[in-house]
Design an enzyme around this catalytic site. Structure first.
Site, PDB file in Angstrom:
ATOM      1  N   THR A   1       0.851  -1.188   0.000  1.00  0.00           N
ATOM      2  CA  THR A   1       0.000   0.000   0.000  1.00  0.00           C
ATOM      3  C   THR A   1       0.891   1.244   0.000  1.00  0.00           C
ATOM      4  OG1 THR A   1      -0.210   0.255   2.417  1.00  0.00           O
ATOM      5  CG2 THR A   1      -1.730  -1.281   1.329  1.00  0.00           C
ATOM      6  N   GLY A   2       0.489   2.237  -0.782  1.00  0.00           N
ATOM      7  CA  GLY A   2       1.338   3.416  -0.934  1.00  0.00           C
ATOM      8  C   GLY A   2       2.628   3.097  -1.653  1.00  0.00           C
TER       9      GLY A   2
ATOM     10  N   ALA B   1       9.484 -11.506  -7.914  1.00  0.00           N
ATOM     11  CA  ALA B   1       8.089 -11.613  -7.496  1.00  0.00           C
ATOM     12  C   ALA B   1       7.203 -10.676  -8.308  1.00  0.00           C
ATOM     13  CB  ALA B   1       7.962 -11.280  -6.010  1.00  0.00           C
TER      14      ALA B   1
ATOM     15  N   VAL C   1       4.779  -7.710  -8.028  1.00  0.00           N
ATOM     16  CA  VAL C   1       4.579  -6.639  -7.059  1.00  0.00           C
ATOM     17  C   VAL C   1       3.363  -5.820  -7.472  1.00  0.00           C
ATOM     18  CG1 VAL C   1       5.551  -4.509  -6.127  1.00  0.00           C
ATOM     19  CG2 VAL C   1       7.001  -6.525  -6.411  1.00  0.00           C
TER      20      VAL C   1
ATOM     21  N   TYR D   1      -0.823  11.934  14.185  1.00  0.00           N
ATOM     22  CA  TYR D   1      -0.148  10.996  13.289  1.00  0.00           C
ATOM     23  C   TYR D   1       0.514   9.873  14.088  1.00  0.00           C
ATOM     24  CZ  TYR D   1       3.538   9.075  10.331  1.00  0.00           C
ATOM     25  OH  TYR D   1       4.369   8.213   9.660  1.00  0.00           O
TER      26      TYR D   1
ATOM     27  N   SER E   1      -1.968   7.473  15.443  1.00  0.00           N
ATOM     28  CA  SER E   1      -2.535   6.593  14.420  1.00  0.00           C
ATOM     29  C   SER E   1      -1.573   5.449  14.116  1.00  0.00           C
ATOM     30  CB  SER E   1      -2.859   7.374  13.146  1.00  0.00           C
ATOM     31  OG  SER E   1      -1.679   7.742  12.438  1.00  0.00           O
ATOM     32  N   LYS E   2      -0.279   5.746  14.114  1.00  0.00           N
ATOM     33  CA  LYS E   2       0.724   4.721  13.870  1.00  0.00           C
ATOM     34  C   LYS E   2       0.846   3.756  15.052  1.00  0.00           C
ATOM     35  CE  LYS E   2       2.466   5.232   9.739  1.00  0.00           C
ATOM     36  NZ  LYS E   2       2.516   4.110   8.784  1.00  0.00           N
TER      37      LYS E   2
ATOM     38  N   GLY F   1      12.590   4.000  10.987  1.00  0.00           N
ATOM     39  CA  GLY F   1      13.563   4.905  11.585  1.00  0.00           C
ATOM     40  C   GLY F   1      13.356   6.329  11.116  1.00  0.00           C
TER      41      GLY F   1
END
Length: 327
Positions: free
Chosen positions: A20-21, A39, A41, A178, A181-182, A211
């Protein structure tokens, strides 16, 4: 843990990975690196033009790469079932991993909501992935050894959740919202693995974080990413502490591919958790709070009307989502 070389990834021909994204940022580099394994993707993106630009960039660097696009709008919960149905229409018979990477970080002081009435960052970063995994469950659980890889954030480790105000209706601050939410999404990843183990599933749920990643330390990928010479020069001192988004993708890529990875683990950069090669990290603090994770799961299920829990029998029917006003 086995030796791991970020530049020499194991082959993965015949496998299918959804990111996603995957059209920009860290998600793009996760897709590019996985495409190099042979693979298939699949880039989950709401913008076909940006997805096509990402596909072209990956194919320019990985000749013959099998890169596809799935229209995916995580902020629109009602659209996700149809998006997953589109995979089935392509006769996709297996899904070896989904990388729940997409996220939005707003800097505007005004709180924004989706068409469903949910706060935009919480909806996109957490609720959308919660619902997506529900709809992907038949594909994932029908693929032996499949993985759900959740991309969290280093900043989430020092945050806490207000279970009475998960969507920041009372005290909205963009960066904190933010991070919360993470944190909710990382707790989901750990709770999902506990439920998978209890159900005897071979699907694994692994949590990662990138990171500290800067655009200005990220290698160019025209037309997806084009840092100027000045931006790159100004960012050189920051490279002592942080890294670019190519390196920030390494923990998620390892979580997808490394056979020594186990469900319920947390992977991040080796150097102080903010830069460097991917390494296993301890799960502690709020991330280790099983009661909190279970309560976040229950609240998320009420808000979406869905439950990604692995069933021991037929999958539960969809229930009506709870109005955010009743949260």
């Amino acid at each position: 843990m086995s030796h791991w070389d970020v530049r020499r990834l194991p082959p993965a021909e015949g496998k299918h990975f959804l990111i996603t994204g995957g059209n920009a940022g860290i998600g793009y580099f996760v897709a590019e690196q996985l495409a190099g394994t042979g693979a298939t993707v699949i880039l989950g993106s709401r913008d076909p033009a940006k997805a096509e630009a990402a596909r072209a960039s990956i194919r320019a660097r990985v000749p013959g790469a099998d890169v596809r696009h799935l229209r995916l709008d995580l902020a629109d919960l009602s659209s996700l079932e149809a998006s997953v149905d589109a995979l089935r229409l392509e006769r996709l018979e297996r899904l070896d991993a989904v990388v729940c990477n997409a996220g939005v970080l707003l800097d505007q002081p005004r709180r924004q909501v989706t068409g469903d009435g949910n706060e935009l960052m919480f909806a996109t970063n957490h609720l959308g992935h919660f619902a997506l995994v529900h709809w992907l469950a038949p594909l994932l659980m029908g693929t032996p050894g499949s993985r759900v890889v959740t991309t969290g954030s280093f900043t989430a480790k020092s945050e806490s959740l207000d279970l009475d105000d998960l969507q920041s209706t009372r005290d909205y601050r963009p960066k904190r919202t933010y991070a919360r939410s993470k944190l909710a999404q990382m707790l989901f990843g750990f709770e999902l693995d506990r439920r998978l183990r209890a159900a005897g599933s071979t699907t694994l749920s692994v949590v990662t974080h990138p990171g500290g990643a800067l655009d200005s330390l990220t290698p160019a990928r025209p037309p997806v990413h084009l840092p100027t010479t000045g931006e790159r020069l100004r960012a050189l001192p920051a490279g002592l502490l942080l890294h670019g988004k190519e390196a920030a993708a390494w923990p998620a890529v390892r979580a997808v591919l490394d056979p020594s990875v186990r469900g319920g683990q947390l992977w991040g950069p080796r150097v102080f958790g903010i830069r460097g090669l991917p390494a296993l990290e301890p799960v502690r603090g709020h991330l280790a709070d099983t009661e909190l994770a279970a309560r976040v799961w229950t609240a998320s299920s009420a808000l979406t009307g869905l439950d990604p829990s692995p069933p021991s029998g037929p999958r539960p029917a969809r229930s009506a989502p709870v109005s955010p006003a009743r949260e």
